[in-house]
Design an enzyme around this catalytic site. Structure first.
Site, PDB file in Angstrom:
ATOM      1  N   SER A 244       0.818  -1.215   0.000  1.00 54.24           N
ATOM      2  CA  SER A 244       0.000   0.000   0.000  1.00 54.24           C
ATOM      3  C   SER A 244       0.848   1.259   0.000  1.00 54.24           C
ATOM      4  CB  SER A 244      -0.857   0.038   1.260  1.00 54.24           C
ATOM      5  OG  SER A 244      -1.657  -1.090   1.357  1.00 54.24           O
TER       6      SER A 244
ATOM      7  N   HIS B 238      -0.843  -2.497  -7.263  1.00 57.04           N
ATOM      8  CA  HIS B 238      -1.622  -2.147  -6.071  1.00 57.04           C
ATOM      9  C   HIS B 238      -3.124  -2.140  -6.368  1.00 57.04           C
ATOM     10  CE1 HIS B 238      -2.893   0.998  -2.930  1.00 57.04           C
ATOM     11  NE2 HIS B 238      -2.847  -0.189  -2.371  1.00 57.04           N
TER      12      HIS B 238
ATOM     13  N   GLU C 290      -2.860   0.497  -9.413  1.00 54.28           N
ATOM     14  CA  GLU C 290      -1.656   1.309  -9.625  1.00 54.28           C
ATOM     15  C   GLU C 290      -0.494   0.371  -9.953  1.00 54.28           C
ATOM     16  OE1 GLU C 290      -2.419   5.039  -6.567  1.00 54.28           O
ATOM     17  OE2 GLU C 290      -1.865   3.108  -5.727  1.00 54.28           O
TER      18      GLU C 290
ATOM     19  N   ASN D  89      -3.497   6.207  -2.023  1.00 53.46           N
ATOM     20  CA  ASN D  89      -3.331   6.138  -0.565  1.00 53.46           C
ATOM     21  C   ASN D  89      -2.753   7.418   0.015  1.00 53.46           C
ATOM     22  OD1 ASN D  89      -4.495   3.674  -0.224  1.00 53.46           O
ATOM     23  ND2 ASN D  89      -2.581   2.518  -0.150  1.00 53.46           N
TER      24      ASN D  89
HETATM   25  N1  3HC Z   1     -15.948  -9.139  -2.681  1.00 55.23           N
HETATM   26  C1  3HC Z   1     -16.570  -9.219  -3.869  1.00 55.23           C
HETATM   27  N2  3HC Z   1     -17.613  -8.451  -4.219  1.00 55.23           N
HETATM   28  C2  3HC Z   1     -18.071  -7.582  -3.296  1.00 55.23           C
HETATM   29  C3  3HC Z   1     -17.480  -7.439  -2.029  1.00 55.23           C
HETATM   30  C4  3HC Z   1     -16.372  -8.271  -1.740  1.00 55.23           C
HETATM   31  N3  3HC Z   1     -15.742  -8.202  -0.577  1.00 55.23           N
HETATM   32  N4  3HC Z   1     -18.143  -6.480  -1.346  1.00 55.23           N
HETATM   33  C5  3HC Z   1     -19.121  -6.023  -2.155  1.00 55.23           C
HETATM   34  N5  3HC Z   1     -19.067  -6.686  -3.320  1.00 55.23           N
HETATM   35  C6  3HC Z   1     -19.921  -6.475  -4.495  1.00 55.23           C
HETATM   36  C7  3HC Z   1     -21.329  -6.932  -4.229  1.00 55.23           C
HETATM   37  O1  3HC Z   1     -21.484  -8.302  -4.545  1.00 55.23           O
HETATM   38  C8  3HC Z   1     -22.111  -6.037  -5.170  1.00 55.23           C
HETATM   39  O2  3HC Z   1     -21.989  -6.548  -6.495  1.00 55.23           O
HETATM   40  P1  3HC Z   1     -23.164  -6.352  -7.572  1.00 55.23           P
HETATM   41  O3  3HC Z   1     -23.316  -4.869  -7.765  1.00 55.23           O
HETATM   42  O4  3HC Z   1     -22.629  -7.060  -8.767  1.00 55.23           O
HETATM   43  O5  3HC Z   1     -24.357  -6.977  -6.947  1.00 55.23           O
HETATM   44  C9  3HC Z   1     -21.336  -4.720  -5.130  1.00 55.23           C
HETATM   45  O6  3HC Z   1     -20.016  -5.050  -4.707  1.00 55.23           O
HETATM   46  C10 3HC Z   1     -21.947  -3.734  -4.164  1.00 55.23           C
HETATM   47  O7  3HC Z   1     -22.003  -4.392  -2.893  1.00 55.23           O
HETATM   48  P2  3HC Z   1     -23.151  -4.219  -1.824  1.00 55.23           P
HETATM   49  O8  3HC Z   1     -24.457  -3.880  -2.524  1.00 55.23           O
HETATM   50  O9  3HC Z   1     -23.139  -5.366  -0.904  1.00 55.23           O
HETATM   51  O10 3HC Z   1     -22.657  -3.034  -0.932  1.00 55.23           O
HETATM   52  P3  3HC Z   1     -22.426  -1.522  -1.266  1.00 55.23           P
HETATM   53  O11 3HC Z   1     -23.222  -1.036  -2.424  1.00 55.23           O
HETATM   54  O12 3HC Z   1     -22.583  -0.873   0.045  1.00 55.23           O
HETATM   55  O13 3HC Z   1     -20.879  -1.471  -1.720  1.00 55.23           O
HETATM   56  C11 3HC Z   1     -18.561  -1.359  -1.380  1.00 55.23           C
HETATM   57  C12 3HC Z   1     -19.888  -1.967  -0.903  1.00 55.23           C
HETATM   58  C13 3HC Z   1     -18.250  -1.862  -2.783  1.00 55.23           C
HETATM   59  C14 3HC Z   1     -17.496  -1.817  -0.416  1.00 55.23           C
HETATM   60  C15 3HC Z   1     -18.731   0.217  -1.397  1.00 55.23           C
HETATM   61  O14 3HC Z   1     -19.210   0.646  -0.147  1.00 55.23           O
HETATM   62  C16 3HC Z   1     -17.422   0.941  -1.674  1.00 55.23           C
HETATM   63  O15 3HC Z   1     -16.988   1.049  -2.812  1.00 55.23           O
HETATM   64  N6  3HC Z   1     -16.800   1.476  -0.603  1.00 55.23           N
HETATM   65  C17 3HC Z   1     -15.518   2.204  -0.716  1.00 55.23           C
HETATM   66  C18 3HC Z   1     -14.391   1.209  -0.644  1.00 55.23           C
HETATM   67  C19 3HC Z   1     -13.044   1.852  -0.873  1.00 55.23           C
HETATM   68  O16 3HC Z   1     -12.857   3.051  -0.781  1.00 55.23           O
HETATM   69  N7  3HC Z   1     -12.061   1.013  -1.186  1.00 55.23           N
HETATM   70  C20 3HC Z   1     -10.665   1.446  -1.341  1.00 55.23           C
HETATM   71  C21 3HC Z   1      -9.985   1.450  -0.026  1.00 55.23           C
HETATM   72  S1  3HC Z   1      -8.265   1.883  -0.166  1.00 55.23           S
HETATM   73  C22 3HC Z   1      -7.491   0.446  -0.543  1.00 55.23           C
HETATM   74  O17 3HC Z   1      -8.070  -0.591  -0.645  1.00 55.23           O
HETATM   75  C23 3HC Z   1      -6.012   0.521  -0.731  1.00 55.23           C
HETATM   76  C24 3HC Z   1      -5.282  -0.189   0.345  1.00 55.23           C
HETATM   77  O18 3HC Z   1      -3.906  -0.165   0.041  1.00 55.23           O
HETATM   78  C25 3HC Z   1      -5.473   0.421   1.702  1.00 55.23           C
END
Ligand code: 3HC
Length: 373
Positions: free
Chosen positions: A119, A140, A152, A190
């Site tokens: 990250s 990433h 990335e 990040n």
């Molecule tokens: N694995 C696979 N698919 C998943 C999942 C998982 N863990 N979580 C959710 N999904 C899928 C669902 O199946 C659904 O798919 P569909 O549209 O085909 O039915 C879709 O994602 C939407 O899921 P939900 O309806 O259950 O839930 P939400 O609409 O609330 O979305 C979320 C959940 C996708 C996590 C959304 O809230 C989101 O995008 N949040 C922001 C996450 C973010 O910012 N991520 C980046 C973090 S930084 C990072 O990762 C970098 C690292 O280095 C720190």
């Protein structure tokens, strides 16, 4: 180079998600973790995610079975010998990653590309642990890896440009949008995201707003899919603290020092969803946080947004990354409805600049000041 077999080392949330991405795209995948329990946890993550897709009608049971059948799980690095690309997704500890890369270097065929999903850590230092630094890069992914479309690709001074081009082509074949960045702490997303998340916890620590007020503010006023405390819980608060430490060691700015509220949660074992609790308790299903104090929500939304937009402006102005890559990263990596430069365009740069000046004066934080014209 044609990629047919892909290895993944580390089967936590990110590793298991990366396994799913490649197996869904038709690649043979080998998933390796350090213990039988970690292998079982990785398998279970994949099974649960596929079952959810089947129950939603996104995959048939046969398709799900085919995806699972393409993955071989195990504990032994020798299973990775014939992989064309191995992606490491272990915890954010440099010494651990260095040790893994030295083992990968011995186990994987000499033509194999080795990638780290770090990250924020130095890809160069990780590459130096191998006899093939030209074939070591950063790749990433964002959480959840099967959902977020941004990746990335981090190249170092050693990286072979052909290797970088091949990995970008591979990533595009997965339906991901790839951006290339050089080896700098926090890369693009990040660096921006963690400062924003840290800012939120600093506000929480100061007692100016509750976690519900901040989370509701960012969801309601900017349409973010999650508020900052919810997102910290999703990523893992321990991971966020480690990323901030790396960024802070580079910038030396107080605003990048991990906020006390985060450090305390980690010390008490509350690392977020993966441990069952963090800012929130996940023993029961949670609804999106709400709060009716519009004045507080409006103030924290303004402060979090303006500081973040200022960081984006500075990142572009210093030539660190392009507007297009920053916008794509925040939209496709974090699910934000608009990129920061789209928001700035709508608000007008003068309004953003005067809000930056007001924020800096009110908080006394020099880093929030607008850049000289
Ligand atoms: N694995 C696979 N698919 C998943 C999942 C998982 N863990 N979580 C959710 N999904 C899928 C669902 O199946 C659904 O798919 P569909 O549209 O085909 O039915 C879709 O994602 C939407 O899921 P939900 O309806 O259950 O839930 P939400 O609409 O609330 O979305 C979320 C959940 C996708 C996590 C959304 O809230 C989101 O995008 N949040 C922001 C996450 C973010 O910012 N991520 C980046 C973090 S930084 C990072 O990762 C970098 C690292 O280095 C720190």
């Amino acid at each position: 180079m044609s990629f047919s077999q892909i290895g993944v080392v580390g089967l936590g949330i990110m590793g298991a998600g990366i396994v799913e991405v490649f197996s869904r795209a038709g690649y043979q995948v080998v998933g390796v973790a350090e213990s039988a329990a970690a292998v079982e946890a990785g398998k279970s993550n994949l099974t649960k995610s596929l079952a959810r897709a089947v129950s939603k009608g996104k995959l048939t049971q046969d398709q799900s079975d085919e995806i699972s059948a393409r993955v071989l799980f195990g504990e032994n690095f020798d299973l990775l010998a014939n992989c064309d690309l191995v992606i490491e997704a272990a915890p954010e500890i440099l010494s651990l990653k260095v040790e893994i890369f030295s083992k990968l270097d011995a186990a994987v065929k000499p033509s194999g590309i080795l990638a780290t999903n770090t990250s924020s850590l130095s890809v160069t230092q990780i590459a130096n642990a191998t006899s093939r630094p030209a074939k070591v890069i950063g790749m990433h992914f964002f959480n959840p890896a099967p959902v977020q479309k941004f990746v990335e690709v981090i190249s170092t001074a050693h990286s072979d440009p052909e290797v970088v081009a091949e990995v970008i082509e591979l990533g595009n074949s997965l339906g991901k949008h790839l951006a290339r960045i050089s080896d700098q702490p926090g890369f693009i997303v990040n660096k921006l995201l963690l400062r924003y998340l840290n800012h939120a916890v600093q506000i929480l620590d100061s007692g100016q707003a509750s976690k519900e007020q901040m989370d509701a503010a960012m969801r309601e006023h900017s349409g973010y899919p999650m508020g900052p405390c919810e997102l910290l819980d999703l990523i893992g608060i321990d991971t966020c603290v480690e990323i901030l430490k790396t960024i802070h060691a580079d910038t030396k700015l107080a605003i990048d020092e991990p906020a006390v509220g985060m450090v305390e949660l980690v010390s008490s074992g509350k690392k977020g969803r993966k441990t069952g609790s963090g800012f929130y308790d996940y023993s029961e299903r949670l609804d999106a946080p709400t709060d009716s104090n519009e004045a507080v929500k409006s103030q924290v939304h303004n402060d979090l947004l303006i500081a973040y937009l200022g960081d984006c402006i500075a990142m572009e102005a210093t030539g660190y990354a392009t507007k297009a890559d920053i916008d794509s990263g925040m939209k496709l990596g974090c699910g934000l409805p608009e990129g920061p430069f789209e928001v700035i365009e709508k608000m007008g740069i003068e309004k953003v600049r005067s809000a930056q000046a007001e924020l800096s004066e009110r908080t006394g934080v020099v880093a929030y000041q607008p850049l000289p014209l």
